[in-house]
Design a protein around this motif. Structure first.
Motif, PDB file in Angstrom:
ATOM      1  N   ALA B 198      31.499  78.520  21.415  1.00 49.81           N
ATOM      2  CA  ALA B 198      33.066  78.672  21.271  1.00 49.81           C
ATOM      3  C   ALA B 198      33.198  79.854  22.193  1.00 49.81           C
ATOM      4  N   LEU B 199      32.113  81.065  22.585  1.00 49.25           N
ATOM      5  CA  LEU B 199      32.427  81.828  23.232  1.00 49.25           C
ATOM      6  C   LEU B 199      32.022  81.389  24.565  1.00 49.25           C
ATOM      7  N   VAL B 200      31.252  80.508  24.884  1.00 48.45           N
ATOM      8  CA  VAL B 200      30.694  80.099  26.408  1.00 48.45           C
ATOM      9  C   VAL B 200      32.162  79.359  26.751  1.00 48.45           C
ATOM     10  N   THR B 201      32.655  78.248  26.137  1.00 45.16           N
ATOM     11  CA  THR B 201      33.768  77.401  26.183  1.00 45.16           C
ATOM     12  C   THR B 201      35.005  78.379  26.707  1.00 45.16           C
ATOM     13  N   GLU B 202      35.083  79.494  25.884  1.00 45.29           N
ATOM     14  CA  GLU B 202      36.386  80.421  26.131  1.00 45.29           C
ATOM     15  C   GLU B 202      36.107  81.068  27.453  1.00 45.29           C
ATOM     16  N   LEU B 203      34.937  81.558  27.633  1.00 43.39           N
ATOM     17  CA  LEU B 203      34.665  82.361  28.963  1.00 43.39           C
ATOM     18  C   LEU B 203      34.936  81.260  30.178  1.00 43.39           C
ATOM     19  N   LYS B 204      34.504  79.987  30.092  1.00 39.54           N
ATOM     20  CA  LYS B 204      34.530  79.009  31.120  1.00 39.54           C
ATOM     21  C   LYS B 204      36.292  78.823  31.357  1.00 39.54           C
ATOM     22  N   ARG B 205      36.893  78.692  30.125  1.00 35.58           N
ATOM     23  CA  ARG B 205      38.291  78.443  30.453  1.00 35.58           C
ATOM     24  C   ARG B 205      39.058  79.588  31.018  1.00 35.58           C
ATOM     25  N   ARG B 206      38.682  80.967  30.668  1.00 35.94           N
ATOM     26  CA  ARG B 206      39.221  81.910  31.091  1.00 35.94           C
ATOM     27  C   ARG B 206      39.135  82.088  32.718  1.00 35.94           C
ATOM     28  N   ILE B 207      37.686  81.805  33.087  1.00 35.71           N
ATOM     29  CA  ILE B 207      37.358  81.943  34.546  1.00 35.71           C
ATOM     30  C   ILE B 207      38.127  80.710  35.469  1.00 35.71           C
ATOM     31  N   LYS B 208      38.169  79.563  34.738  1.00 38.57           N
ATOM     32  CA  LYS B 208      38.935  78.631  35.635  1.00 38.57           C
ATOM     33  C   LYS B 208      40.408  78.645  35.636  1.00 38.57           C
ATOM     34  N   GLY B 209      40.837  79.318  34.608  1.00 42.94           N
ATOM     35  CA  GLY B 209      42.367  79.717  34.779  1.00 42.94           C
ATOM     36  C   GLY B 209      42.677  81.094  35.456  1.00 42.94           C
ATOM     37  N   LEU B 210      41.838  81.447  36.098  1.00 42.18           N
ATOM     38  CA  LEU B 210      42.252  82.840  36.943  1.00 42.18           C
ATOM     39  C   LEU B 210      43.027  82.273  37.964  1.00 42.18           C
ATOM     40  N   GLU B 211      44.063  83.226  38.346  1.00 45.52           N
ATOM     41  CA  GLU B 211      44.894  82.865  39.617  1.00 45.52           C
ATOM     42  C   GLU B 211      44.798  84.094  40.671  1.00 45.52           C
ATOM     43  N   LEU B 212      43.689  84.541  40.655  1.00 45.52           N
ATOM     44  CA  LEU B 212      43.424  85.845  41.447  1.00 45.52           C
ATOM     45  C   LEU B 212      43.261  85.283  42.827  1.00 45.52           C
ATOM     46  N   ASP B 213      43.802  86.056  43.830  1.00 42.82           N
ATOM     47  CA  ASP B 213      43.458  85.437  45.356  1.00 42.82           C
ATOM     48  C   ASP B 213      41.996  85.934  45.581  1.00 42.82           C
ATOM     49  N   THR B 214      41.451  87.079  44.953  1.00 42.62           N
ATOM     50  CA  THR B 214      40.361  87.742  45.793  1.00 42.62           C
ATOM     51  C   THR B 214      39.586  88.156  44.404  1.00 42.62           C
ATOM     52  N   VAL B 215      38.177  88.085  44.462  1.00 38.40           N
ATOM     53  CA  VAL B 215      37.314  88.448  43.391  1.00 38.40           C
ATOM     54  C   VAL B 215      36.358  88.982  44.077  1.00 38.40           C
ATOM     55  N   LEU B 216      36.383  90.171  44.388  1.00 35.38           N
ATOM     56  CA  LEU B 216      35.458  91.063  45.310  1.00 35.38           C
ATOM     57  C   LEU B 216      34.467  91.745  44.315  1.00 35.38           C
ATOM     58  N   THR B 217      34.740  92.235  43.295  1.00 32.49           N
ATOM     59  CA  THR B 217      33.842  92.857  42.327  1.00 32.49           C
ATOM     60  C   THR B 217      33.795  92.551  40.704  1.00 32.49           C
ATOM     61  N   SER B 218      32.864  92.560  40.240  1.00 29.63           N
ATOM     62  CA  SER B 218      32.686  92.193  38.734  1.00 29.63           C
ATOM     63  C   SER B 218      33.842  93.004  37.920  1.00 29.63           C
ATOM     64  N   GLY B 219      34.244  94.075  38.323  1.00 26.22           N
ATOM     65  CA  GLY B 219      35.404  94.677  37.505  1.00 26.22           C
ATOM     66  C   GLY B 219      36.352  94.013  37.557  1.00 26.22           C
ATOM     67  N   MET B 220      37.032  92.979  38.617  1.00 24.86           N
ATOM     68  CA  MET B 220      38.116  92.617  38.850  1.00 24.86           C
ATOM     69  C   MET B 220      38.129  91.529  37.711  1.00 24.86           C
ATOM     70  N   LEU B 221      37.185  90.812  37.198  1.00 25.31           N
ATOM     71  CA  LEU B 221      37.008  89.860  36.043  1.00 25.31           C
ATOM     72  C   LEU B 221      37.306  90.382  34.691  1.00 25.31           C
ATOM     73  N   LYS B 222      36.874  91.637  34.630  1.00 28.51           N
ATOM     74  CA  LYS B 222      36.893  92.325  33.046  1.00 28.51           C
ATOM     75  C   LYS B 222      38.116  92.132  32.638  1.00 28.51           C
ATOM     76  N   PRO B 223      39.334  92.494  33.042  1.00 27.31           N
ATOM     77  CA  PRO B 223      40.619  92.445  32.323  1.00 27.31           C
ATOM     78  C   PRO B 223      40.934  91.165  31.860  1.00 27.31           C
ATOM     79  N   TYR B 224      40.414  90.132  32.668  1.00 28.12           N
ATOM     80  CA  TYR B 224      40.862  88.675  32.223  1.00 28.12           C
ATOM     81  C   TYR B 224      39.868  88.182  31.121  1.00 28.12           C
ATOM     82  N   LEU B 225      38.652  88.888  30.948  1.00 23.77           N
ATOM     83  CA  LEU B 225      38.022  88.210  30.154  1.00 23.77           C
ATOM     84  C   LEU B 225      37.750  88.953  28.472  1.00 23.77           C
ATOM     85  N   GLU B 226      38.454  90.128  28.673  1.00 25.13           N
ATOM     86  CA  GLU B 226      38.706  90.993  27.569  1.00 25.13           C
ATOM     87  C   GLU B 226      39.735  90.547  26.569  1.00 25.13           C
TER      88      GLU B 226
END
Lengths: 280, 494
Positions: B198-226
């Motif tokens: 369930a965790l793996v599926t949720e992570l994939k869903r959140r990453i696929k749903g990202l609408e960011l223009d740029t992902v340059l550092t790992s920190g930019m993803l954190k707020p979307y995964l928390e």
């Protein structure tokens, strides 16, 4: 919705007891009577909670009216606890803390804690209760050398009067009863949670009353006997450091208040028709 | 409309038209390299992005084998394309596409596109060869006895660092992409059968749903995964630059995200108590590990609360201090112009200022900050009577303690100031109020049903045993801790 564990429910409820214990004083000189009354009060609270919990939930306008009534009660209980705490703190540390400032800060912090959700409050309550019990045990252990059984005044007359006064006093400060009922409806094992709380409350109150009476004697019937007992403890940090008690006292009061505010918010949602439906 | 756009950027039947379309798609970009040739009378072209593909690999794995096809019997464009794309093993990393946009995306990742006259598909060969940093020692997670390898900025290198340590078929590496402009490659790693699906599926869903223009550092993803809403002091997503730590966490059933361009992997979920563990713990004797972990917890307490408690005790509860200490304190404070509270605030802000300077400044002038900070400011401030000596000792101790837990350095800095403000204005009442707020905030944090404060809150006997001590390899042989064991059996909803 996953239910609460019985430990979490009991811990949040015991925060009320722990917060009150710092200002608890017996209504009479006969300790056994006082302890008996406190234990009886815990038992009565347990029975009432079980009865109310077994009643069917009300729906429609009746349900909304009950929610509104309960929400008002929770807010009133929060204000009583807040003001009571602030008055006692001002009594203990008159030169530092003003009542309005203490009340404002505590109210703001309580709102913040309640906004973190029930999960944050109940988990923190577990830690707060464990830490408070440890500190009280250290304090009692430190003061145990001054314990004299004669000071328990077992032979004092007017036992019935003392019992009644102590029982009324204990029931009158049972603000947490409606919250216990509300939490029981979200707890996996509600009866065990209520029993755990009742046992913890009785044990904590009886233990502190015994030590206070046995060490302090008649002085133990003055205001804030626990704070006084701390100065009799032979443990250096407890003896010299009044504010150590303040730390745990505030922690428990704050979490108890947060529980009441969460309950008030929950009732408001019920009035607005947004209450969660319980699974059968 | 979309169809027209797709037609415009589809591989054309002729090489010239395809290259024109490609140039148009890339806006005549200067880094597009194209080369064309004839093989058995059939026109072919190779396109790469300069700096992304290795000239040597391109020559050895694509161009030379293709040149050797000149002697083959394939004479028609279709048979030549079929030979290149299906029947010959030019390289193992091979993809077919009819879209120039997809071809361009792969070329940006170091692929070479081969177009054959008459074919409406392109073959892409992986010949990545961009400039990259070598595998170096981790900069922020030093250790004595463990591996000295740290992640780099290149995703493929990082994947290989993990794979080299986990030679099991149950290690799953799923490639995802985020950032509409950057098209950043993200690798989701987990152990099948051990990680919570369930965790793996949720992570994939959140990453696929990202609408960011740029992902340059790992920190930019954190707020979307928390998971939580509002301001969370702590993060349930941990980060590490060590492949061995990633492998250990994978083995505990967690999911790990490797992000191209970032040497930090994200661990989902992470716990508060893990900040107090190091790789060296696994190599040390249990009694030493116990000592070190106690020291680290004390260090955290010192770094966060000690200045606040000191100010609170000195200003509001002097009975807590011994008479000698109180007299010394009074004597040293009598010569300073500011109150203890203001002094503490000044020196703490100065400390943060120096820390920030030492991070940002060029390494060549690194020693200058030590001299300026330690000698000039510290010594001169005491001698001139602006700051008292005991205060400097407290802050020095606090600063040293804060370096012990690098994983919580951000929280340590902020909470220290909060505690000083609370202790300085309200004494122990303020300390208690702030402590309750922090406790509630931390306890409300969690991911996938696993609270950030586990295994303390809620208490788990098995998990709690690992907080101060470490289990011996023999005990680990019997049973491994899996993160899902820390999930609340009867949790709560928010």
């Amino acid at each position: 919705m996953k239910p609460l564990t019985m430990y979490q429910t009991a811990a949040l409820m015991l925060c009320f007891t722990a917060a009150h214990i710092f200002t608890l004083r017996p209504e009479g000189a006969n300790l056994v009577v006082c302890i008996g009354a406190e234990t009886a009060a815990a038992g009565i609270v347990f029975v009432i909670a079980i009865i109310i919990n077994s009643l069917p939930a009300l729906h429609g306008w009746a349900g909304k009216a009950v929610s509104a009534l309960a929400g008002t009660f929770f807010l009133a209980a929060f204000l009583f606890i807040l003001i009571g705490y602030c008055e006692e703190v001002q009594f203990s540390f008159p030169e530092f803390y003003s009542l309005p400032m203490t009340a404002a800060v505590l109210a703001a912090a309580t709102v913040y804690c309640a906004s973190m959700g029930l999960s944050g409050c109940v988990r923190s309550a577990c830690a707060a209760v464990v830490m408070t019990v440890i500190v009280l045990a250290v304090m009692s252990g430190g003061a145990a050398s001054g314990f004299d059984p004669d000071r328990l005044n077992l032979a004092v007359s007017d036992r019935e009067g003392q019992f009644t006064r102590q029982l009324i006093s204990a029931l009158a400060r049972s603000w947490e009863l409606p919250l216990l009922v509300l939490l029981m409806r979200r707890t996996g094992r509600p009866v065990r949670a209520a029993a755990l709380y009742a046992l913890g409350r009785a044990a904590l109150t009886a233990g502190i009353l015994t030590v206070c009476a046995g060490v302090l004697g008649s002085v133990g019937q003055e205001r804030q006997p626990v704070m006084m007992l701390a100065s009799f403890a032979k443990t250096v940090i407890v003896e010299r450091f009044d504010a150590l008690m303040l730390l745990f006292w505030t922690l428990c009061t704050l979490l108890a208040g947060a529980g009441l505010l969460w309950a008030a918010w929950h009732c408001l949602q019920g009035v607005m028709g947004k209450a969660e439906r319980r699974k059968a | 409309m979309a169809e027209k756009k797709n037609d415009r950027y589809a591989v054309a039947g002729t090489v010239n038209e395809t290259l024109d379309r490609l140039k148009k798609l890339l806006g005549g970009s200067a880094d597009l390299n194209t080369a064309d040739a004839e093989i058995n009378g059939v026109r072919c072209a190779v396109a790469t992005i300069e700096g992304m593909a290795s000239a040597q690999l391109l020559s050895e794995l694509v161009l030379r084998p293709m040149a050797e096809l000149a002697g083959s019997e394939e004479q028609t464009p279709q048979s030549l394309f079929s030979l290149i794309s299906e029947r010959s093993l030019l390289t193992a990393d091979r993809t077919l596409t009819s879209s120039l946009e997809q071809a361009a995306e792969l070329m940006f990742s170091g692929f070479a596109a081969v177009f054959v006259e008459g074919s409406q598909q392109a073959v892409l060969f992986g010949v990545q060869g961009y400039e990259k940093k070598a595998v170096n020692e981790p900069t922020g997670e030093h250790n004595v006895m463990g591996s000295q390898e740290g992640f780099t900025e290149v995703l493929r290198t990082n994947i290989s660092l993990v794979r080299r340590r986990m030679k099991t078929p149950s290690l799953r590496l799923e490639q995802l992409r985020a950032g509409s402009r950057t098209g950043t490659d993200i690798c989701l790693a987990y152990l099948a059968g051990r990680a919570d699906s369930a965790l793996v599926t949720e992570l994939k869903r959140r990453i696929k749903g990202l609408e960011l223009d740029t992902v340059l550092t790992s920190g930019m993803l954190k707020p979307y995964l928390e998971d939580g809403e509002g301001v969370r002091l702590f993060s349930e997503i941990g980060s590490t630059e060590r492949p061995d730590v990633v492998c250990a966490r994978l083995n505990e059933g967690r999911a790990v995200l490797l992000i191209d361009g970032s040497p930090f992997a994200l661990i989902c979920p992470s716990l508060f108590v893990e900040s107090f563990r190091t790789v060296d713990d696994a190599c040390s004797k249990p009694y030493f590990v116990l000592l070190m972990r106690v020291v680290r917890f004390i260090a955290f307490f010192f770094a966060v609360m000690f200045p606040g408690i000191y100010v609170a005790a000195a200003n509001f509860h002097p009975e807590a201090l011994s008479l000698k200490l109180l007299l010394n304190l009074a004597a040293s404070e009598s010569s300073t112009p500011y109150s203890l509270f203001v002094e503490m605030l000044i020196i703490t802000v100065l400390l943060e200022l120096m820390k920030e300077a030492s991070v940002r400044m060029p390494k060549a002038v690194g020693s200058a900050i030590s001299i300026a900070g330690g000698l000039v400011i510290g010594d001169a401030a005491v001698k001139s009577g602006i700051i008292s000596s005991p205060l400097l000792i407290i802050v020095g101790l606090t600063a040293t303690a804060s370096f012990v837990i690098p994983g919580l350095s951000q929280q340590t800095s902020v909470l220290r100031l909060v505690y000083i403000l609370a202790g300085g204005t309200s004494g122990f009442f303020g300390i208690a109020v702030v402590s309750a707020m922090i406790m509630c905030n931390a306890a409300a944090t969690g991911m996938g049903g696993i609270p950030y404060t586990a295994p303390l809150l809620p208490f788990s006997r098995k998990g709690a045993a690992d907080i101060l001590s470490r289990r011996s390899p023999k005990a680990l042989e019997q049973s491994h801790t899996v993160i899902s064991e820390l999930s609340e059996r009867e949790g709560v909803s928010r």
